[in-house]
Design a protein around this motif. Structure first.
Motif, PDB file in Angstrom:
ATOM      1  N   PRO A 118       7.312  -7.693  -0.539  1.00  0.00           N
ATOM      2  CA  PRO A 118       6.415  -7.266   0.550  1.00  0.00           C
ATOM      3  C   PRO A 118       7.182  -6.849   1.801  1.00  0.00           C
ATOM      4  O   PRO A 118       6.760  -5.940   2.518  1.00  0.00           O
ATOM      5  CB  PRO A 118       5.551  -8.498   0.811  1.00  0.00           C
ATOM      6  CG  PRO A 118       5.590  -9.273  -0.456  1.00  0.00           C
ATOM      7  CD  PRO A 118       6.949  -9.013  -1.042  1.00  0.00           C
ATOM      8  N   GLU A 119       8.291  -7.495   2.050  1.00  0.00           N
ATOM      9  CA  GLU A 119       9.099  -7.132   3.223  1.00  0.00           C
ATOM     10  C   GLU A 119       9.643  -5.713   3.091  1.00  0.00           C
ATOM     11  O   GLU A 119       9.622  -4.943   4.053  1.00  0.00           O
ATOM     12  CB  GLU A 119      10.249  -8.126   3.387  1.00  0.00           C
ATOM     13  CG  GLU A 119      11.076  -7.871   4.624  1.00  0.00           C
ATOM     14  CD  GLU A 119      12.177  -8.905   4.812  1.00  0.00           C
ATOM     15  OE1 GLU A 119      13.279  -8.484   5.188  1.00  0.00           O
ATOM     16  OE2 GLU A 119      11.922 -10.099   4.582  1.00  0.00           O
ATOM     17  N   LEU A 120      10.117  -5.353   1.887  1.00  0.00           N
ATOM     18  CA  LEU A 120      10.628  -4.002   1.663  1.00  0.00           C
ATOM     19  C   LEU A 120       9.506  -2.975   1.792  1.00  0.00           C
ATOM     20  O   LEU A 120       9.705  -1.905   2.369  1.00  0.00           O
ATOM     21  CB  LEU A 120      11.295  -3.895   0.290  1.00  0.00           C
ATOM     22  CG  LEU A 120      11.863  -2.522  -0.074  1.00  0.00           C
ATOM     23  CD1 LEU A 120      12.908  -2.086   0.954  1.00  0.00           C
ATOM     24  CD2 LEU A 120      12.447  -2.546  -1.474  1.00  0.00           C
ATOM     25  N   ILE A 121       8.329  -3.295   1.290  1.00  0.00           N
ATOM     26  CA  ILE A 121       7.183  -2.395   1.416  1.00  0.00           C
ATOM     27  C   ILE A 121       6.850  -2.166   2.886  1.00  0.00           C
ATOM     28  O   ILE A 121       6.598  -1.038   3.302  1.00  0.00           O
ATOM     29  CB  ILE A 121       5.970  -2.947   0.639  1.00  0.00           C
ATOM     30  CG1 ILE A 121       6.241  -2.877  -0.867  1.00  0.00           C
ATOM     31  CG2 ILE A 121       4.694  -2.178   0.998  1.00  0.00           C
ATOM     32  CD1 ILE A 121       5.212  -3.547  -1.722  1.00  0.00           C
ATOM     33  N   ASN A 122       6.878  -3.235   3.683  1.00  0.00           N
ATOM     34  CA  ASN A 122       6.606  -3.095   5.119  1.00  0.00           C
ATOM     35  C   ASN A 122       7.648  -2.221   5.805  1.00  0.00           C
ATOM     36  O   ASN A 122       7.314  -1.408   6.669  1.00  0.00           O
ATOM     37  CB  ASN A 122       6.550  -4.466   5.789  1.00  0.00           C
ATOM     38  CG  ASN A 122       5.268  -5.202   5.483  1.00  0.00           C
ATOM     39  OD1 ASN A 122       4.279  -4.598   5.118  1.00  0.00           O
ATOM     40  ND2 ASN A 122       5.298  -6.521   5.612  1.00  0.00           N
ATOM     41  N   ILE A 123       8.903  -2.382   5.435  1.00  0.00           N
ATOM     42  CA  ILE A 123       9.968  -1.566   6.026  1.00  0.00           C
ATOM     43  C   ILE A 123       9.787  -0.103   5.663  1.00  0.00           C
ATOM     44  O   ILE A 123       9.892   0.788   6.511  1.00  0.00           O
ATOM     45  CB  ILE A 123      11.352  -2.083   5.595  1.00  0.00           C
ATOM     46  CG1 ILE A 123      11.626  -3.443   6.228  1.00  0.00           C
ATOM     47  CG2 ILE A 123      12.447  -1.089   5.961  1.00  0.00           C
ATOM     48  CD1 ILE A 123      12.844  -4.157   5.677  1.00  0.00           C
TER      49      ILE A 123
END
Length: 94
Positions: free
Chosen positions: A6-11
């Motif tokens: 999810p962190e990569l998706i947000n970035i």
């Protein structure tokens, strides 16, 4: 187990919408140039209003580009739709 965190998706989403905000800035600069040229020729309240309208949106997009603090699908949808609308407005204004 997710393939992408999810962190990569947000970035990735944040970067995509910063690119759209930059696109909005470029489109707005084109609109401001066109409206300023028209204002110099016609000196009407309508062209003054269009110039003000575009300047306010320009300031908003500069803030979004520099400090994108708001997140969520509503914000992202807003930026995407604004990009499409400004592209159409620039096309019919030139």
């Amino acid at each position: 187990m997710a393939l992408i965190s999810p962190e990569l998706i947000n970035i990735l989403a944040s970067n995509l919408f910063r690119i759209l905000a930059l696109g909005n800035i470029i489109l707005l600069l084109g609109l401001i140039y066109t409206y300023k040229r028209n204002h110099n020729e016609f000196k009407s309240k309508y062209t003054s209003g269009l110039l003000f309208f575009a300047t306010v949106f320009l300031l908003q997009n500069i803030i979004v580009f520099i400090a994108p603090s708001a997140r969520g699908i509503v914000f992202y949808s807003y930026i995407t739709l604004e990009f499409i609308a400004l592209a159409i407005l620039l096309k019919i204004s030139t």
